[in-house]
Design a protein around this motif. Structure first.
Motif, mmCIF file in Angstrom:
data_model
loop_
_atom_site.group_PDB
_atom_site.id
_atom_site.type_symbol
_atom_site.label_atom_id
_atom_site.label_comp_id
_atom_site.label_asym_id
_atom_site.label_seq_id
_atom_site.Cartn_x
_atom_site.Cartn_y
_atom_site.Cartn_z
ATOM 1 N N LYS A 210 13.701 39.796 26.534
ATOM 2 C CA LYS A 210 14.013 41.185 26.863
ATOM 3 C C LYS A 210 13.853 41.429 28.360
ATOM 4 O O LYS A 210 14.709 42.050 28.998
ATOM 5 C CB LYS A 210 13.102 42.117 26.073
ATOM 6 N N GLY B 168 16.503 39.637 30.391
ATOM 7 C CA GLY B 168 17.756 40.360 30.207
ATOM 8 C C GLY B 168 17.821 41.598 31.073
ATOM 9 O O GLY B 168 18.866 41.903 31.661
ATOM 10 N N ILE C 40 21.746 41.846 31.506
ATOM 11 C CA ILE C 40 22.537 41.263 30.417
ATOM 12 C C ILE C 40 21.813 41.516 29.103
ATOM 13 O O ILE C 40 20.615 41.790 29.073
ATOM 14 C CB ILE C 40 22.773 39.747 30.615
ATOM 15 N N ASP D 170 20.630 40.632 24.958
ATOM 16 C CA ASP D 170 19.916 39.547 24.286
ATOM 17 C C ASP D 170 20.839 38.395 23.909
ATOM 18 O O ASP D 170 20.477 37.227 24.049
ATOM 19 C CB ASP D 170 19.224 40.060 23.010
ATOM 20 N N VAL E 38 21.596 36.382 26.898
ATOM 21 C CA VAL E 38 20.401 35.624 27.284
ATOM 22 C C VAL E 38 20.331 34.345 26.467
ATOM 23 O O VAL E 38 20.133 33.249 27.006
ATOM 24 C CB VAL E 38 19.106 36.464 27.102
#
Length: 191
Positions: free
Chosen positions: A18, A21, A26, A28, A31
């Motif tokens: 998290k 990201g 970006i 999840d 990621v």
């Protein structure tokens, strides 16, 4: 109040998916995708190494604009054009196999397994039924007549194994395609 210590080395700082990201703006899913590609580095606990991941992400962005190789921290290179070409090659291979499956030129292993299992079960049932079936027929017959009777019944049972029908192996996606249609549509009249 926040801790305002001076930090000299951030190479060992790890963060959650998290947090990385949020840092890179970006989601999840992206990621996880970048981690699978090796751009975002994970430690042994599944946390992301902040410095290495951010560096690799920035390098990837630069390379995507320039179309050149990315020098990863571990000494490897990631050539985006080569990766894209390889990806397109595999997509083409997969599509070709799907087309062959639709045309009935290749069969799924589960379909082959199902058909062969059915054939073997039927064959087994015929073979196991032979003693009871032939006991009364063979009664009072000569040795030669019994041999002929056995051979006929065994040939009948073995015939089950020789009955190959490609349609039995077709998957649910099978479509009969007339290839002449493509040849006819590709011909152009010259003016």
């Amino acid at each position: 109040m926040a801790d305002k210590r001076k930090i000299d080395d951030i190479s060992d700082i790890t963060v959650s998916a998290k947090v990385i990201g949020e840092c890179l703006s970006i989601g999840d899913r992206m990621v996880r995708h970048l981690a699978d590609e090796g751009l975002l580095k994970r430690d042994s606990h599944g946390k992301y190494l902040l410095l290495h991941s951010v560096k690799n992400y920035v390098l990837a962005l630069k390379a995507s604009k320039a179309g050149e190789k990315i020098d990863l921290d571990d000494g490897d290179y990631l050539d985006l054009n080569k990766e894209k070409a390889a990806n397109e090659h595999w997509k083409s291979c997969i599509n070709q196999i799907k087309l062959q499956l639709i045309q009935g030129q290749v069969h799924r292993s589960k379909d082959v397994g199902r058909v062969i299992t059915d054939m073997l079960i039927t064959f087994k049932e015929k073979i196991l039924a032979l003693p009871a079936k032939l006991a009364t027929k063979a009664e009072g017959k000569t040795k030669l007549e019994i041999q002929v009777l056995l051979k006929e019944e065994l040939d009948n049972a073995l015939e089950e194994l020789s009955e190959y029908n490609p349609a039995d192996y077709y998957s649910d996606e099978h479509i009969e395609i007339n290839e002449n249609i493509f040849l006819e549509s590709d011909t152009f009249e010259e003016e």
